[in-house]
Design a protein around this motif. Structure first.
Motif, PDB file in Angstrom:
ATOM      1  N   LEU A  96     -67.287 106.049  19.366  1.00 51.18           N
ATOM      2  CA  LEU A  96     -67.727 106.473  20.690  1.00 51.18           C
ATOM      3  C   LEU A  96     -67.479 107.976  20.763  1.00 51.18           C
ATOM      4  CD1 LEU A  96     -68.754 106.001  23.540  1.00 51.18           C
ATOM      5  CD2 LEU A  96     -66.416 105.388  24.218  1.00 51.18           C
ATOM      6  N   HIS A  97     -68.563 108.741  20.824  1.00 51.02           N
ATOM      7  CA  HIS A  97     -68.480 110.197  20.766  1.00 51.02           C
ATOM      8  C   HIS A  97     -68.451 110.770  22.179  1.00 51.02           C
ATOM      9  CE1 HIS A  97     -69.054 114.184  18.995  1.00 51.02           C
ATOM     10  NE2 HIS A  97     -69.927 114.415  19.961  1.00 51.02           N
ATOM     11  N   LEU A  98     -67.319 111.372  22.536  1.00 46.63           N
ATOM     12  CA  LEU A  98     -67.136 111.901  23.890  1.00 46.63           C
ATOM     13  C   LEU A  98     -66.891 113.406  23.897  1.00 46.63           C
ATOM     14  CD1 LEU A  98     -64.772 109.120  25.321  1.00 46.63           C
ATOM     15  CD2 LEU A  98     -67.244 109.335  25.667  1.00 46.63           C
ATOM     16  N   VAL A  99     -67.045 114.050  22.749  1.00 46.84           N
ATOM     17  CA  VAL A  99     -66.793 115.488  22.679  1.00 46.84           C
ATOM     18  C   VAL A  99     -67.904 116.224  23.422  1.00 46.84           C
ATOM     19  CG1 VAL A  99     -66.432 117.467  21.174  1.00 46.84           C
ATOM     20  CG2 VAL A  99     -65.706 115.186  20.436  1.00 46.84           C
ATOM     21  N   GLY A 100     -67.520 117.078  24.342  1.00 46.65           N
ATOM     22  CA  GLY A 100     -68.537 117.810  25.091  1.00 46.65           C
ATOM     23  C   GLY A 100     -67.940 118.515  26.282  1.00 46.65           C
ATOM     24  N   GLY A 101     -68.791 118.989  27.144  1.00 43.73           N
ATOM     25  CA  GLY A 101     -68.355 119.715  28.328  1.00 43.73           C
ATOM     26  C   GLY A 101     -69.572 120.327  28.991  1.00 43.73           C
ATOM     27  N   TRP A 102     -69.325 121.091  30.032  1.00 42.14           N
ATOM     28  CA  TRP A 102     -70.434 121.701  30.766  1.00 42.14           C
ATOM     29  C   TRP A 102     -70.152 123.183  30.974  1.00 42.14           C
ATOM     30  CZ3 TRP A 102     -75.153 122.142  32.605  1.00 42.14           C
ATOM     31  CH2 TRP A 102     -75.383 123.026  33.675  1.00 42.14           C
ATOM     32  N   ARG A 103     -71.121 123.980  30.670  1.00 41.29           N
ATOM     33  CA  ARG A 103     -71.137 125.385  31.062  1.00 41.29           C
ATOM     34  C   ARG A 103     -72.582 125.736  31.373  1.00 41.29           C
ATOM     35  NH1 ARG A 103     -67.164 129.063  27.180  1.00 41.29           N
ATOM     36  NH2 ARG A 103     -65.229 127.913  27.612  1.00 41.29           N
ATOM     37  N   GLY A 104     -72.806 126.414  32.472  1.00 39.86           N
ATOM     38  CA  GLY A 104     -74.179 126.741  32.829  1.00 39.86           C
ATOM     39  C   GLY A 104     -74.261 127.533  34.102  1.00 39.86           C
ATOM     40  N   GLY A 105     -75.471 127.625  34.618  1.00 35.37           N
ATOM     41  CA  GLY A 105     -75.729 128.390  35.824  1.00 35.37           C
ATOM     42  C   GLY A 105     -76.249 129.780  35.489  1.00 35.37           C
ATOM     43  N   GLY A 106     -76.730 130.462  36.514  1.00 31.78           N
ATOM     44  CA  GLY A 106     -77.181 131.837  36.341  1.00 31.78           C
ATOM     45  C   GLY A 106     -78.588 131.988  35.815  1.00 31.78           C
ATOM     46  N   GLY A 122     -69.692 120.173  20.518  1.00 31.90           N
ATOM     47  CA  GLY A 122     -69.956 118.741  20.605  1.00 31.90           C
ATOM     48  C   GLY A 122     -70.889 118.266  19.515  1.00 31.90           C
ATOM     49  N   LEU A 123     -71.930 119.029  19.243  1.00 26.58           N
ATOM     50  CA  LEU A 123     -72.862 118.686  18.177  1.00 26.58           C
ATOM     51  C   LEU A 123     -72.194 118.782  16.812  1.00 26.58           C
ATOM     52  CD1 LEU A 123     -75.681 118.137  16.974  1.00 26.58           C
ATOM     53  CD2 LEU A 123     -76.151 120.602  17.226  1.00 26.58           C
ATOM     54  N   THR A 124     -71.423 119.830  16.619  1.00 21.97           N
ATOM     55  CA  THR A 124     -70.715 119.990  15.346  1.00 21.97           C
ATOM     56  C   THR A 124     -69.781 118.817  15.085  1.00 21.97           C
ATOM     57  OG1 THR A 124     -70.813 122.403  15.536  1.00 21.97           O
ATOM     58  CG2 THR A 124     -69.158 121.503  14.049  1.00 21.97           C
ATOM     59  N   ALA A 125     -69.040 118.420  16.110  1.00 23.07           N
ATOM     60  CA  ALA A 125     -68.129 117.289  15.963  1.00 23.07           C
ATOM     61  C   ALA A 125     -68.885 116.004  15.643  1.00 23.07           C
ATOM     62  CB  ALA A 125     -67.301 117.110  17.233  1.00 23.07           C
ATOM     63  N   LEU A 126     -70.016 115.798  16.314  1.00 22.57           N
ATOM     64  CA  LEU A 126     -70.822 114.608  16.062  1.00 22.57           C
ATOM     65  C   LEU A 126     -71.289 114.576  14.607  1.00 22.57           C
ATOM     66  CD1 LEU A 126     -72.355 112.082  17.051  1.00 22.57           C
ATOM     67  CD2 LEU A 126     -74.239 113.619  17.707  1.00 22.57           C
ATOM     68  N   ARG A 127     -71.744 115.699  14.107  1.00 25.17           N
ATOM     69  CA  ARG A 127     -72.197 115.764  12.717  1.00 25.17           C
ATOM     70  C   ARG A 127     -71.057 115.416  11.759  1.00 25.17           C
ATOM     71  NH1 ARG A 127     -72.768 120.568  11.291  1.00 25.17           N
ATOM     72  NH2 ARG A 127     -73.961 120.112   9.405  1.00 25.17           N
ATOM     73  N   HIS A 128     -69.902 116.015  11.986  1.00 26.15           N
ATOM     74  CA  HIS A 128     -68.774 115.768  11.086  1.00 26.15           C
ATOM     75  C   HIS A 128     -68.316 114.315  11.121  1.00 26.15           C
ATOM     76  CE1 HIS A 128     -68.720 119.906  10.233  1.00 26.15           C
ATOM     77  NE2 HIS A 128     -67.871 120.331  11.154  1.00 26.15           N
ATOM     78  N   VAL A 129     -68.168 113.774  12.322  1.00 23.68           N
ATOM     79  CA  VAL A 129     -67.638 112.407  12.459  1.00 23.68           C
ATOM     80  C   VAL A 129     -68.600 111.382  11.865  1.00 23.68           C
ATOM     81  CG1 VAL A 129     -67.027 110.605  14.119  1.00 23.68           C
ATOM     82  CG2 VAL A 129     -66.179 112.933  14.446  1.00 23.68           C
ATOM     83  N   THR A 130     -69.877 111.506  12.170  1.00 21.32           N
ATOM     84  CA  THR A 130     -70.822 110.501  11.673  1.00 21.32           C
ATOM     85  C   THR A 130     -70.974 110.571  10.169  1.00 21.32           C
ATOM     86  OG1 THR A 130     -72.651 112.027  12.219  1.00 21.32           O
ATOM     87  CG2 THR A 130     -72.135 110.288  13.819  1.00 21.32           C
TER      88      THR A 130
END
Length: 233
Positions: A96-106, A122-130
């Motif tokens: 279960l991949h939960l690595v991530g977060g939010w940054r945005g606006g502007g 988050g994408l990097t972690a997903l690639r490594h784990v899978t």
């Protein structure tokens, strides 16, 4: 845990049962990670909570999860984690991949490289784990991978362009994993036993338990029915 180990604890898990499955929760120190640990433990699964901060992992160990401090953005550390688990005769049945977060606006002008690199973790972690656990998942009697994506993928906004772009890439990776599962089963002449699923949410806050229950429930359906699917929560 191997099937022999499961038998010693009361019998091997059936194909429609999360009980007895070993599930790696990547990015487990969030509220969603804690909910996943609780739900999986209640269902009789064996969660492995993984995150960078050993101090934040400690409460999950108190709940009963195995905890592993690891930088999920580091291929070397993920490789070492996979080797450690195999040395302990632990084989992963689910991720279960939960690595991530939010940054945005502007608006578009506000989509900085710094924010993009933060989100890209988050994408990097997903690639490594899978990649590190692909062989485990393919060999499992019943395996489930799930990622948490966003409805922003279907309707990206200028102020969230970085975020939507990374989430779209994560979805593409998860779908590629799904195709790999299907091809491996087809080439071997075996039924499909592993599935990769995308959960999309508008906002995860308040949905932590629902997400955890939906993930555990993936074992109640045939892999062929859910592989390469998107589920909106």
């Amino acid at each position: 845990m191997t099937d022999i180990g499961r038998a010693e604890r009361g019998g091997a898990a059936g194909p429609r049962d999360v009980a007895g499955r070993t599930v790696l929760i990547a990015g487990a120190t969030s509220a969603s990670g804690a909910a996943a640990v609780r739900v999986l433990l209640d269902a009789g699964a064996e969660p492995i909570a993984v995150g960078r901060d050993a101090g934040k992992l400690a409460p999950l160990a108190t709940l009963g999860a195995r905890v592993e401090a690891c930088d999920l953005a580091s291929a070397a550390e993920i490789g070492a984690l996979a080797a450690r688990l195999r040395a302990d005769d632990v084989r992963v049945d689910g991720v279960l991949h939960l690595v991530g977060g939010w940054r945005g606006g502007g608006g578009l002008a506000g989509q900085t490289d710094t924010d993009y690199r933060f989100l890209e973790t988050g994408l990097t972690a997903l690639r490594h784990v899978t990649r590190a656990f692909d062989a485990d998942l393919r060999a499992a009697a019943s395996a489930r991978l799930a990622i948490v994506s966003s409805t922003a993928v279907a309707r990206p906004l200028a102020g969230g362009a970085n975020y939507a772009t990374v989430k779209a890439a994560e979805e593409a990776w998860a779908r590629a994993v799904a195709q790999g599962f299907a091809k491996a089963a087809r080439d071997a002449g075996d039924p499909l036993r592993a599935a990769s699923v995308i959960f999309r949410v508008k906002a995860l806050a308040g949905l932590e338990d629902r997400l955890a229950e939906a993930y555990a429930g993936l074992w109640e359906r045939d892999a062929a029915e859910i592989n390469d699917t998107v589920v909106e929560l």
